[in-house]
Design a protein around this motif. Structure first.
Motif, PDB file in Angstrom:
ATOM      1  N   ILE A 151      13.552  -7.268  -8.931  1.00 25.73           N
ATOM      2  CA  ILE A 151      13.572  -5.651  -8.646  1.00 25.73           C
ATOM      3  C   ILE A 151      14.359  -4.914  -7.759  1.00 25.73           C
ATOM      4  O   ILE A 151      14.945  -5.520  -6.642  1.00 25.73           O
ATOM      5  N   PHE A 153      15.129  -1.469  -6.003  1.00 28.78           N
ATOM      6  CA  PHE A 153      14.332  -0.344  -5.721  1.00 28.78           C
ATOM      7  C   PHE A 153      15.160   0.218  -4.404  1.00 28.78           C
ATOM      8  O   PHE A 153      16.279  -0.490  -3.796  1.00 28.78           O
ATOM      9  N   LEU A 198       5.447   0.629  -5.158  1.00 27.13           N
ATOM     10  CA  LEU A 198       6.569  -0.149  -5.656  1.00 27.13           C
ATOM     11  C   LEU A 198       7.402   0.625  -6.847  1.00 27.13           C
ATOM     12  O   LEU A 198       8.608   0.816  -6.910  1.00 27.13           O
ATOM     13  N   ALA A 201       9.370   3.475  -6.050  1.00 29.41           N
ATOM     14  CA  ALA A 201      10.748   2.989  -5.367  1.00 29.41           C
ATOM     15  C   ALA A 201      11.718   2.488  -6.403  1.00 29.41           C
ATOM     16  O   ALA A 201      12.883   2.619  -6.107  1.00 29.41           O
ATOM     17  N   MET A 202      11.180   1.986  -7.502  1.00 28.52           N
ATOM     18  CA  MET A 202      12.177   1.547  -8.441  1.00 28.52           C
ATOM     19  C   MET A 202      12.535   2.557  -9.243  1.00 28.52           C
ATOM     20  O   MET A 202      13.780   2.514  -9.874  1.00 28.52           O
ATOM     21  N   ASP A 203      11.730   3.339  -9.619  1.00 28.86           N
ATOM     22  CA  ASP A 203      11.865   4.544 -10.684  1.00 28.86           C
ATOM     23  C   ASP A 203      12.843   5.629  -9.945  1.00 28.86           C
ATOM     24  O   ASP A 203      12.332   6.745  -9.992  1.00 28.86           O
ATOM     25  N   ARG A 211      17.032   2.694 -11.467  1.00 32.10           N
ATOM     26  CA  ARG A 211      16.918   1.283 -10.924  1.00 32.10           C
ATOM     27  C   ARG A 211      15.974   0.506 -12.143  1.00 32.10           C
ATOM     28  O   ARG A 211      15.417   1.505 -12.669  1.00 32.10           O
TER      29      ARG A 211
END
Length: 217
Positions: A151, A153, A198, A201-203, A211
């Protein structure tokens, strides 16, 4: 000779500046690291028993410097899959990336996919621009021992400070809706976090692209 020396001085200054920037961006207070995520011994023990997580052998090989989270993540995933390239150096060999010893400003998700593809015959897929529910479905698949997810992020959304980061996903405790992140930074070590946190934080954007996830299968 004078021009060469001036060029070397300029390069050294640029390199040192990049190191300072990278370290500064990734600095997060120790109390934020300790309090922002879950490290319950019982929950971590449960998560490490998940099918894909077990293949890491309760071990994470930590990144050698703050810029190499991407190569370190690939190296850990390759080790868990039985691939030959299980170090940052081996993963980066022949890619032309991070040749100075520093991945200046880090690698993007697409660049890391390119690095991974050079050293495996497995399918490497970039996954981005997905919904929260699609993210949940991928997390369910992260417990499949034939799949590995990395991932990308931003730490800021989880720890309140920090920059973009890569780490393998160890698995998903669906009943608790918690994700095991095998953080390749030794200051953080593996931790659990709520799925939606999470995802948020990734989006986020890294440059002009979101990301996301790197799937190796």
């Amino acid at each position: 000779m004078r021009r060469v020396l001036l060029a070397l001085v300029a390069f050294s200054a640029l390199f040192l500046g990049a190191v300072i920037v990278v370290v500064g961006q990734t600095k997060v207070p120790a109390d934020a690291i300790a309090n922002a995520v879950t490290r319950s011994p019982d929950m971590l023990a449960q998560a490490w028993k998940l099918p894909a997580a077990k293949t890491f052998g309760l071990t994470v090989s930590y990144q050698s410097n703050p810029s190499k989270c991407g190569p370190a993540s690939v190296a850990n995933v390759f080790r868990s899959l039985g691939e030959d390239e299980t170090t940052e150096t081996a993963v980066l060999e022949g890619t032309g990336k991070c040749w100075t010893g520093l991945c200046i400003m880090g690698l993007t998700l697409d660049e890391l996919a390119g690095v991974a593809k050079q050293h495996t015959d497995r399918k490497v897929t970039v996954i981005r621009d997905i919904s929260s529910e699609e993210f949940r479905e991928h997390l369910r698949h992260s417990n499949d021992p034939d799949r590995r997810y990395i991932i990308n992020f931003t730490r800021e959304k989880i720890f309140g400070a920090g920059a973009g980061h890569f780490s393998p996903i160890g698995g998903y405790l669906e009943g608790a809706d918690m994700v095991l992140v095998l953080d390749v930074n030794e200051n953080y070590r593996p931790w659990l976090v709520e799925r939606e946190r999470l995802f948020l934080a990734m989006d986020t954007f890294d440059g002009d692209k979101k990301r996301g996830l790197l799937l190796i299968q």
